[in-house]
Design a protein around this motif. Structure first.
Motif, mmCIF file in Angstrom:
data_model
loop_
_atom_site.group_PDB
_atom_site.id
_atom_site.type_symbol
_atom_site.label_atom_id
_atom_site.label_comp_id
_atom_site.label_asym_id
_atom_site.label_seq_id
_atom_site.Cartn_x
_atom_site.Cartn_y
_atom_site.Cartn_z
ATOM 1 N N ARG A 1 76.376 92.475 47.287
ATOM 2 C CA ARG A 1 75.785 91.305 47.518
ATOM 3 C C ARG A 1 76.750 90.267 46.496
ATOM 4 O O ARG A 1 76.761 89.153 47.094
ATOM 5 C CB ARG A 1 74.297 90.953 46.909
ATOM 6 C CG ARG A 1 73.595 90.121 47.197
ATOM 7 C CD ARG A 1 72.169 90.180 46.982
ATOM 8 N NE ARG A 1 71.521 89.034 47.664
ATOM 9 C CZ ARG A 1 70.816 88.271 46.885
ATOM 10 N NH1 ARG A 1 71.155 88.302 45.497
ATOM 11 N NH2 ARG A 1 70.149 87.080 47.213
ATOM 12 N N THR B 1 73.990 97.996 46.198
ATOM 13 C CA THR B 1 73.618 96.840 47.046
ATOM 14 C C THR B 1 74.161 95.471 45.940
ATOM 15 O O THR B 1 74.601 94.572 46.541
ATOM 16 C CB THR B 1 72.268 96.798 47.090
ATOM 17 O OG1 THR B 1 72.144 97.882 47.931
ATOM 18 C CG2 THR B 1 71.655 95.699 47.890
ATOM 19 N N TYR C 1 69.454 90.545 53.068
ATOM 20 C CA TYR C 1 69.521 90.111 51.557
ATOM 21 C C TYR C 1 70.933 90.073 51.092
ATOM 22 O O TYR C 1 71.380 89.341 50.618
ATOM 23 C CB TYR C 1 68.927 91.615 50.902
ATOM 24 C CG TYR C 1 68.931 91.499 49.448
ATOM 25 C CD1 TYR C 1 68.163 90.308 48.766
ATOM 26 C CD2 TYR C 1 69.511 92.338 48.675
ATOM 27 C CE1 TYR C 1 68.173 90.712 47.253
ATOM 28 C CE2 TYR C 1 69.428 92.355 47.061
ATOM 29 C CZ TYR C 1 68.766 91.603 46.565
ATOM 30 O OH TYR C 1 68.907 91.515 45.396
ATOM 31 N N VAL C 2 72.061 90.827 51.720
ATOM 32 C CA VAL C 2 73.258 90.835 51.466
ATOM 33 C C VAL C 2 74.109 89.581 51.885
ATOM 34 O O VAL C 2 74.820 88.916 51.126
ATOM 35 C CB VAL C 2 73.904 92.293 51.862
ATOM 36 C CG1 VAL C 2 75.374 92.187 52.020
ATOM 37 C CG2 VAL C 2 73.615 93.498 51.223
#
Ligand SMILES: NC(=O)c1ccc[n+]([C@@H]2O[C@H](COP(=O)([O-])OP(=O)(O)OC[C@H]3O[C@@H](n4cnc5c(N)ncnc54)[C@H](O)[C@@H]3O)[C@@H](O)[C@H]2O)c1
Length: 331
Positions: free
Chosen positions: A140, A136, A197-198
């Motif tokens: 990101r 992640t 979030y990403v």
């Protein structure tokens, strides 16, 4: 390094055990000093592993809370509907909190938990475990640094897997809206959190369509019995509980999950008994499930970025798969 963080573990089921394995691996970082669970057999098994004495084993979270603050932090790994009251109470007592997802089934209850935590000035972390991975971080960073050019869209698949879906969402704990919640919350809160979030922008609109396509009485084969152990067509059924759970025996990983959810007696006799008496031996076409087995979500983010999320039972069980499209490339 400072002293190990002391932990009270509330709920010693599947997730409580998962966190206890971390403590086992890193005894210099964390120590379990109290446990609470009404399923005393599972609770005591775990308590013995960590040398938690009988005076620090409780049958309910509120019995533990009645002792005041006995640890630095509490891990709350109770069922979905039993998060809010303990989170509020343990915050008031000054515990830092690791709370299993979803925070709560309704928005108002989520706000209640956040208010209690802010008022108490304690740390709250929600177990959105996908966030805390190197994968992640890398995705990101790629997006944030515009490595793909300007971000335009994301396709995300959550392949729950046919037998996993039958285990958890047809026969198991997350099969009913009233007992746990909709799959978009109970399964896909991870995915929605991850996408937000990403992408790194606020969502401006969300829509979703889904349905319960397969696991209904209408699809029950002729001659099927209510339990797989009694069923004449079981050998031909992809969802045979007999095949699924007896097939876990002898495989340490599968005995830990999914078999330990069904029974702690990992013998042929133990499994057959659990399939005879318990929820996991039921025909998938004769359960009391009502959550969707296939669902598509569309999210519009600020700046015109779109994302789609598909959650499906009708896949092999696998890792989530994501495609990210930018004006200079995709991954
Ligand atoms: N982060 C993740 O990836 C992830 C994965 C699976 C489940 N979960 C979440 O974790 C939570 C627990 O799920 P699980 O799979 O461990 O379920 P589980 O049924 O295996 O464990 C829950 C435990 O809580 C106990 N419990 C119930 N009421 C209690 C009370 N009043 N006081 C103390 N203990 C009580 C139950 O007896 C049970 O042992 C759920 O909210 C679930 O949605 C998170």
């Amino acid at each position: 390094m400072g002293r190990a963080v002391t932990i009270a573990l509330v709920g010693t089921g599947n997730r409580g055990h998962a966190y206890s394995r971390f403590v086992e691996r890193y005894p210099d970082r964390a120590r379990i000093v109290a446990v609470a669970d009404p399923r005393t057999e599972r609770r005591d098994l775990l308590a013995r592993r960590f040398e938690v004495g009988p005076d620090r084993r409780f049958s309910d979270w509120w019995e533990l809370a009645a002792r005041g603050r006995v640890a630095d932090a509490v891990v709350i790994a109770t069922p979905d509907h039993d998060h809010v009251a303990p989170a509020r109470r343990f915050a008031e007592l000054g515990y830092h909190i690791l709370l299993e997802k979803p925070i709560a089934p309704t928005r108002a209850e989520c706000v209640e938990v956040v208010d209690a935590v802010e008022k108490a000035g304690v740390i709250l972390a929600v177990c959105h475990v996908l966030r805390y991975t190197a994968y992640t971080d890398a995705v990101r960073r790629y997006v944030a640094e515009d490595r793909l050019g300007q971000l335009v869209g994301v396709n995300h698949l959550e392949p729950v897997g046919w037998w996993h879906f039958a285990h958890s969402y047809v026969r198991g704990n997350w099969r009913r809206l009233d007992a746990s919640g909709p799959t978009i919350l109970t399964k896909c809160c991870h995915d929605l959190d991850w996408l937000r979030y990403v992408v790194g922008r606020a969502a401006v609109s969300v829509s979703s369509h889904g349905g319960l396509h397969h696991f209904t009485p209408a699809n029950r084969p002729a001659g099927a019995a209510d339990r797989c152990l009694d069923c004449a067509v079981e050998p031909d059924c992809p969802y045979s509980a007999t095949r699924l759970y007896l097939g876990c025996l002898g495989d340490e990983r599968r005995e830990r999950w999914p078999l330990s959810i069904v029974t702690l007696d990992a013998t042929e006799q133990g499994v057959r008994q659990a399939l005879r008496d318990g929820p996991y031996g039921r025909c998938v076409y004769a359960c009391d499930n009502d959550v969707v087995d296939h669902q598509v979500v569309r999210i519009d983010f600020e700046g015109g970025v779109t994302a789609t999320l598909t959650m499906s039972a009708f896949t092999p069980l696998g890792h989530r798969r994501t495609q990210i499209m930018g004006t200079r490339g995709w991954c």
